[in-house]
Write an enzyme that holds these catalytic residues in place. Structure first.
Site, PDB file in Angstrom:
ATOM      1  N   HIS A   3      45.627 -23.664 -81.603  1.00  0.00           N
ATOM      2  CA  HIS A   3      46.160 -23.054 -80.375  1.00  0.00           C
ATOM      3  C   HIS A   3      47.627 -22.659 -80.545  1.00  0.00           C
ATOM      4  O   HIS A   3      48.433 -22.785 -79.621  1.00  0.00           O
ATOM      5  CB  HIS A   3      46.052 -24.020 -79.187  1.00  0.00           C
ATOM      6  CG  HIS A   3      44.669 -24.524 -78.917  1.00  0.00           C
ATOM      7  ND1 HIS A   3      43.683 -23.739 -78.345  1.00  0.00           N
ATOM      8  CD2 HIS A   3      44.093 -25.734 -79.128  1.00  0.00           C
ATOM      9  CE1 HIS A   3      42.581 -24.447 -78.217  1.00  0.00           C
ATOM     10  NE2 HIS A   3      42.794 -25.663 -78.686  1.00  0.00           N
ATOM     11  N   ALA A  37      40.486 -29.795 -81.468  1.00  0.00           N
ATOM     12  CA  ALA A  37      40.611 -31.154 -82.003  1.00  0.00           C
ATOM     13  C   ALA A  37      39.717 -31.356 -83.212  1.00  0.00           C
ATOM     14  O   ALA A  37      40.076 -32.046 -84.169  1.00  0.00           O
ATOM     15  CB  ALA A  37      40.263 -32.172 -80.915  1.00  0.00           C
ATOM     16  N   GLY A  47      39.008 -30.983 -77.468  1.00  0.00           N
ATOM     17  CA  GLY A  47      39.357 -31.934 -76.412  1.00  0.00           C
ATOM     18  C   GLY A  47      40.647 -32.630 -76.802  1.00  0.00           C
ATOM     19  O   GLY A  47      41.579 -31.992 -77.271  1.00  0.00           O
ATOM     20  N   GLU A  70      44.982 -18.586 -81.207  1.00  0.00           N
ATOM     21  CA  GLU A  70      43.678 -18.560 -80.565  1.00  0.00           C
ATOM     22  C   GLU A  70      42.750 -17.556 -81.251  1.00  0.00           C
ATOM     23  O   GLU A  70      43.161 -16.452 -81.611  1.00  0.00           O
ATOM     24  CB  GLU A  70      43.827 -18.154 -79.107  1.00  0.00           C
ATOM     25  CG  GLU A  70      44.704 -19.077 -78.277  1.00  0.00           C
ATOM     26  CD  GLU A  70      44.009 -20.384 -77.929  1.00  0.00           C
ATOM     27  OE1 GLU A  70      43.453 -20.476 -76.826  1.00  0.00           O
ATOM     28  OE2 GLU A  70      44.037 -21.297 -78.770  1.00  0.00           O
TER      29      GLU A  70
END
Length: 241
Positions: free
Chosen positions: A160, A124, A91, A195
């Site tokens: 990411h 996160a 998040g 990813e």
């Protein structure tokens, strides 16, 4: 000395996979077959619907035998302290760290993990395993007490990770942003996770795994500059600990 076990996943998805689909077997291997109690921290969610987030995680990991307990602000320290493992979802990294400081959970988590409790985090949740959140991709929607994170891994993380530049886009690339950080923090190291990739620490052994190579930004102390290099799958990064 208690074992330190950390699983830092770049993301909850890889490509067009389902939610935690590629992460589930990694988590299963990390935790083992014995059913344990997991404290799930969803504070990175800006909408604050923590039970809904937990339900989504439970559904994605339903084949695993573990019991996932939602950590709410009112019971956070108790649930975390009683758990056999800690899991932190993705998040907004600023929101996550803000809440951890506000609820006085930084030392609670550090103590648990350093005493042998496994830690799993993605996005996160992986970002805060590093020294600071200075290399997050997120917008600072709220100001935490400090950018200093859990420090379970003695370097920076960039989840990411991708360095593509879209046609017509005139802003900075990811590498340019990370280079700015290195210029301001010349002694830092940054592990950039594409990813679907992850870091796993077991005591003083740190491994990188993923179909895509990671990128390491590191200082060149003898020259007073910094550089970067590719990290292939199944690399031993224990020298960073």
């Amino acid at each position: 000395m208690s074992p330190i076990n950390i699983l830092a996943l770049s993301s909850s998805r890889s490509g067009k996979s389902g939610y935690l689909e590629t992460a589930a077997p990694v988590i299963e291997n990390f935790l083992g077959d014995e059913a344990i109690s997991i404290a799930f921290i969803a504070f990175a969610s800006a909408d604050k619907n923590y039970e809904e987030y937990s339900s989504k995680v439970r559904k994605a990991l339903k084949k695993l035998p573990h019991i996932i307990h939602t950590v709410f602000p009112q019971n956070a320290a108790s649930v975390i302290t009683k758990s056999n493992a800690i899991m932190v979802g993705g998040g907004n990294t600023f929101k996550l760290l803000h809440d951890l400081y506000q609820l006085n959970l930084i030392e609670v988590i550090q103590k648990k993990v350093n005493s042998g409790t496994p830690y799993i985090g993605w996005s996160a949740g992986a970002n805060i395993t590093g020294l600071t959140i200075g290399t997050t991709n997120d917008m600072p929607v709220i100001e935490p007490k400090s950018f200093k994170a859990l420090g379970l891994l003695p370097f920076q993380i960039n989840p990411h990770y991708v360095n593509q530049k879209a046609e017509g886009f005139n802003g900075e690339t990811r590498n340019q942003r990370l280079e700015e950080f290195m210029k301001m923090n010349p002694d830092a190291s940054i592990v950039c996770l594409p990813e679907g990739t992850f870091l796993q620490r077991e005591n003083n052994i740190l491994k990188y795994n993923g179909k895509e190579p990671a990128v390491l930004f590191y200082s060149k102390e003898s020259e007073g500059t910094f550089s970067q290099r590719m990290i292939p799958d199944d690399s031993d990064l224990s020298y960073l600990l």
